[in-house]
Design an enzyme around this catalytic site. Structure first.
Site, PDB file in Angstrom:
ATOM      1  N   LYS A 150       0.876  -1.103   0.047  1.00 12.42           N
ATOM      2  CA  LYS A 150      -0.086   0.093   0.081  1.00 12.42           C
ATOM      3  C   LYS A 150       1.002   1.307  -0.011  1.00 12.42           C
ATOM      4  O   LYS A 150       1.947   1.242   0.572  1.00 12.42           O
ATOM      5  CB  LYS A 150      -0.892  -0.020   1.255  1.00 12.42           C
ATOM      6  CG  LYS A 150      -2.272   0.651   1.123  1.00 12.42           C
ATOM      7  CD  LYS A 150      -3.120   0.147   0.080  1.00 12.42           C
ATOM      8  CE  LYS A 150      -4.466   0.639   0.132  1.00 12.42           C
ATOM      9  NZ  LYS A 150      -5.390  -0.119  -0.448  1.00 12.42           N
ATOM     10  N   ALA A 151       0.355   2.398  -0.874  1.00  9.77           N
ATOM     11  CA  ALA A 151       0.909   3.502  -0.470  1.00  9.77           C
ATOM     12  C   ALA A 151       0.167   4.673  -0.013  1.00  9.77           C
ATOM     13  O   ALA A 151      -0.978   4.628  -0.330  1.00  9.77           O
ATOM     14  CB  ALA A 151       1.536   3.962  -1.945  1.00  9.77           C
TER      15      ALA A 151
END
Length: 978
Positions: free
Chosen positions: A504-505
């Site tokens: 995830k960013a």
């Protein structure tokens, strides 16, 4: 005695007064006009019409006549033009003037002129939109013809058609002002930055040997801010601006390009050129001036001799270590205090910065032994010379952060942010015990962001968070890494059915700043560290030692336009699989909102959950409440699917989103909700007349609107609750009890988590104890990422035309696979819950994921050996995983184009999923990892044999063949494996 009368003021007649004034102005004019004509540069008279020249002269004469200094600003009646005058030219005067310009109006053009004797600075600024190029105007048409003729002789690659196209992007006043030579120069700069959000800088000699011309082209930059920043940076080096201009060129569909030109003189009266040491330093800063945050600029400008790059590294380190230190004491180590400590102890901070620079300088490449020696010396100096313990903690953590950096883009001259590839253990705390495979950190102008992944091959979306105000921003900043880490770990548990692990960013963007700019800068900075481009790689010292492939997807605030931009930017940057970098592409991809892929799986979990509590939604009516609006991806499609699959049986009794909430115990009208979904409108647009007497529609700005919106999911009673939107940790240990009714029973017996991390683990445990059946996010909303995985492998194997050719059939087959994988897990969860009701269902969900991941990890380590023993069985796993139409289209390309690690993970994950979904997880928990590969291949062989037996029974004449075939197909296999 009476006083003599005092003489009164002289009474002048009108003509005498006018004569005196005219004589005074004439005397001043007789001096000013010759000086004006002699000292204003020729370009002033070329740029400025006669009427405006007279206005300027009148203002100068009036000021001189009254003894006032030439320090004022003339504003047009409509405020569209400002002219600022100053009595003296010196480095920095332009920056001072620009700082006084309004921030709320777009700066369209600027013309800056300085008197030859330095006694007047005359700057004209224009706001708003100007007239576009008009080929029917004879003067503009002539300029077009002249430019085409000049280009034909001097720049043949600029064809007549592209000249015309460029002119169509320009404004009339810009076209009329520039010479064909300057037009050619500007076009070349425009080509360098179009669609890139980048900056290009050139310097060239002027006719006056003491002067040079600097031109800066910046894509999608605030013209006013760029003018102020460039002018300030030049003044910091003592470079005097004698003349300047600013114009913008339309770069649709990508935005606009600002062109700033400066005629300058060096600090000692000499001309700058490409070989000047001063110019080389200034050029590097100008290339990045758009991307520095204000804190970095101010730090550098407050401390003479501190370069912008080193100030940026200090700022970036402050933001990075805050994510660790705030877990120790969020008050002692808040971002502002960390920054003040770094500046107060600037000598020590700079030693740490130099340590980083030397370690990653492509020319020096400081080795590990020397690095550790210098690091130890710096820590000794900190302990010896820094008095405050908190300051010593911060500075020592700076050293730890530098030690954790494995790659950085700090030596790239045209980068969008400061990026670090980090050793994940640096960010490990008691609250974050699981160690990710990799972490990227990017600090940029008005944003900070992390990308976290738990496996080398991993998938997860980019989330952009932009709080409304400073207080919310401070709270979000404290948990920025936590959000990326938590979402990535949830994704790791979720991605059990696909070859990729979880990632995830999370990008936190400061309030009131553009989301797109932050997302683009973040992605471009990460690309700096993973692109195979040889020119980039020679400037990046790699202390990780392995190539890395990342796989993104859309999440909060990521628009279709940004998705397209990411793919296009990856192509431009030489990324090996650019179309695979980003999923949910609107064209050659599967757009999640269009097809409702996440909601398709969510609906399967809801159906199984309702059946578990005794409601068959296809036969019986039921009620549901939803967070997330009709315009949202997950919530909007959930509304559509509920209506499609269950019709009037599905009574939606409450919906809340960012605009407000609607609630109605009689059920909100489906047709009206579908109207909002199709029109992409939030719930506040629901037609009030369609709410029953027992219901209500509340907008966020209505009295008590915020409270009613925020509490809907707790207040409204329904059979099921589907959180399909909302911030993480909306339900937590301090407020979970608000979900209960006055009698202590839950307001809904079922929760199916469509939004990630809506409930904290503690809230899940407490609500489970109250009898709530919770299908956790890592299970319930997994189909979005599964869809992305299918899209990405298709992007690896097909070109755009091939994909579009099979898209309709491919999407249909993907949707079938999504529902199938959702049902297999949902039914396993329900089965275990019935057998072990004492265990909270979220705990079972997590344990299933952990067991599947452990089995897949063990199999992946032995894939090569297993494939040697049973090549056909192992390859069949890959073919079983993929949609048939894709297999048919790609043929043998499947094996040659798919990266080998990706193929291995398909085999491992597919086999692990089959094992767990069929056998359950409890019997597999205690099996040693070393025994798993042989057990798995034995299972695969026996499964193949079972399929043969099922088929044989089905074709037999046995009286109970259907029952026998079903038992063979459904019962466990492991007990038969030798």
């Amino acid at each position: 005695p009476t006083k003599p009368a005092q003489p009164g003021p002289a009474i002048l007649d009108e003509q005498t007064l006018m004569d005196e004034l005219i004589d005074g102005f004439r005397a001043t004019a007789s001096t000013v006009v010759p000086w004006f004509l002699k000292n204003l540069p020729p370009m002033y008279f070329q740029d400025t019409d006669h009427t405006t020249q007279l206005v300027h002269l009148q203002a100068i004469i009036a000021a001189k006549s009254s003894g006032r200094p030439l320090h004022f600003t003339l504003k047009g009646n409509d405020q569209s033009q400002w002219t600022s005058m100053r009595p003296l030219d010196y480095p920095g005067v332009l920056a001072e003037i620009v700082a006084e310009l309004p921030h709320d109006r777009p700066l369209r053009a600027a013309k800056i002129h300085t008197a030859l004797d330095g006694q007047l600075v005359l700057d004209t600024f224009e706001f708003g939109e100007g007239l576009p190029f008009n080929p029917d105007d004879p003067e503009q048409a002539l300029k077009l013809e002249q430019t085409m003729g000049y280009a034909a002789l001097n720049l043949p690659q600029w064809s007549p058609n592209t000249v015309r196209e460029f002119f169509q992007r320009c404004r009339a006043d810009y076209v009329l002002t520039l010479t064909p030579l300057r037009m050619c120069s500007h076009w070349q700069l425009f080509r360098q930055v179009t669609a890139s959000d980048g900056t290009a800088v050139t310097i060239e000699p002027e006719a006056d040997p003491r002067k040079s011309r600097i031109v800066v082209a910046a894509s999608n930059a605030s013209t006013r801010l760029m003018l102020e920043r460039v002018a300030t940076r030049l003044s910091r080096s003592g470079i005097n601006i004698h003349r300047a201009y600013l114009d913008t060129i339309n770069d649709q569909p990508h935005g606009s390009v600002s062109l700033l030109g400066f005629v300058v003189e060096g600090p000692t009266g000499e001309a700058l050129n490409e070989t000047s040491p001063l110019w080389k330093r200034v050029r590097k800063d100008l290339l990045r001036i758009k991307w520095f945050d204000d804190r970095t600029l101010n730090l550098a400008y407050r401390n003479n001799g501190l370069s912008l790059v080193r100030a940026e590294v200090i700022t970036g380190l402050c933001q990075l270590v805050h994510q660790v230190l705030c877990k120790i004491n969020p008050y002692a180590y808040n971002p502002d205090r960390i920054f003040r400590i770094a500046e107060k102890n600037l000598p020590q901070s700079l030693k740490i910065v130099e340590l980083l620079m030397d370690r990653f300088d492509p020319q020096t490449r400081l080795d590990d032994a020397e690095f550790e020696r210098r690091a130890a010396d710096i820590v000794k100096d900190i302990n010896r010379s820094v008095d405050l313990e908190d300051a010593r903690v911060v500075l020592r953590k700076f050293v730890d952060a530098v030690r954790a950096v494995l790659r950085t883009n700090v030596f790239l001259e045209n980068r969008s942010g400061l990026a670090f590839r980090l050793e994940p253990s640096f960010l490990k705390t008691d609250e974050r015990p699981e160690l990710p495979f990799g972490v990227f950190f990017v600090h940029g102008r008005c944003f900070n962001g992390f990308h976290v992944r738990f496996r080398d091959i991993a998938r997860g979306g980019i989330r952009a968070v932009r709080p409304i105000g400073a207080d919310q921003y401070a709270r979000e900043l404290e948990r920025l890494y936590d959000e990326a880490y938590g979402l990535a770990f949830a994704q790791q548990l979720k991605n059990k059915d696909i070859p990729e692990g979880g990632s995830k960013a999370a990008i936190l963007i400061e309030p009131a700043t553009p989301i797109d700019r932050g997302v683009k800068a973040f992605v471009d900075s990460v690309l700096d560290l993973i692109t195979p481009d040889a020119e980039i790689r020679k400037l990046i010292v790699d202390r990780f030692g392995r190539d890395e492939l990342l796989y993104f997807g859309p999440d909060e605030n990521i628009t279709p336009q940004l998705i397209d931009w990411v793919v296009d930017r990856a192509k431009r940057r030489g990324y090996p699989t650019p179309t695979a970098l980003m999923s949910s592409k609107p064209g050659a991809g599967i757009n999640h909102k269009q097809y409702g892929v996440t909601s398709e799986g969510l609906n399967v979990f809801l159906e199984v959950a309702l059946k578990t509590i005794g409601i068959d939604p296809r036969k019986h009516p039921f009620t549901v409440k939803i967070t997330g609006g009709p315009d949202g991806d997950v919530a909007g499609n959930m509304i559509r699917i509920l209506d499609r699959d269950y019709g009037p049986n599905a009574r939606i009794v409450g919906i809340s989103d960012g605009s407000g909430c609607a609630e109605d115990p009689d059920g909100l009208d489906h047709n009206e909700l579908l109207r909002l979904f199709n029109a992409a409108l939030p719930i506040s647009h629901f037609e009030r007349s369609m709410v029953s007497r027992r219901g209500r529609l509340v907008a966020l700005d209505d009295p008590n609107g915020v409270h009613l919106r925020n509490s809907l999911h707790n207040r409204v009673v329904a059979d099921a609750f589907v959180p399909a939107g909302g911030r993480p940790a909306a339900m937590h240990i301090a407020n979970w009890h608000e979900y209960l009714q006055p009698d202590g029973t839950p307001s809904s017996r079922v929760i199916v988590e469509g939004a990630n991390l809506f409930l904290t683990p503690e809230a899940r445990v407490e609500l489970s104890r109250k009898g709530v059946l919770i299908f956790k996010d890592s299970s319930a909303n997994k189909c979005g990422v599964i869809c992305s995985s299918f899209e990405i492998i298709a992007s690896m194997l097909l070109n755009e035309q091939e994909f579009l050719g099979i898209k309709e059939a491919f999407v249909a087959e993907v949707l079938v696979r999504l529902r199938e994988l959702a049902r297999r897990e949902a039914e396993l969860l329900a089965r275990v819950h019935v057998q072990r009701p004492d265990i909270p269902l979220p705990e079972i969900s997590t344990q299933i994921s952990r067991v599947m991941i452990r089995i897949a990890d063990a199999i992946e380590q032995s894939v090569d050996a297993l494939e040697q023993k049973s090549p056909a069985l192992m390859r069949q796993l890959v073919m079983d995983h993929l949609p048939p139409v894709l297999l048919k289209t790609v043929g043998d390309r499947l094996w040659s184009r798919t990266p080998r690690p990706y193929l291995k993970w398909i085999m491992a994950k597919t086999l692990a999923a089959r094992l767990v979904y069929r056998e359950g997880y409890e019997s597999l928990e205690e099996i040693p990892s070393s025994a798993i590969p042989e057990l798995a291949i034995g299972f695969l062989r026996e499964e193949t044999e079972r399929k043969r037996l099922v088929q044989a029974v089905a074709q037999s004449s046995l009286p109970e063949k259907t029952r026998i075939a079903d038992l063979l197909a459904q019962t466990g296999i492991l007990s038969s494996v030798r």
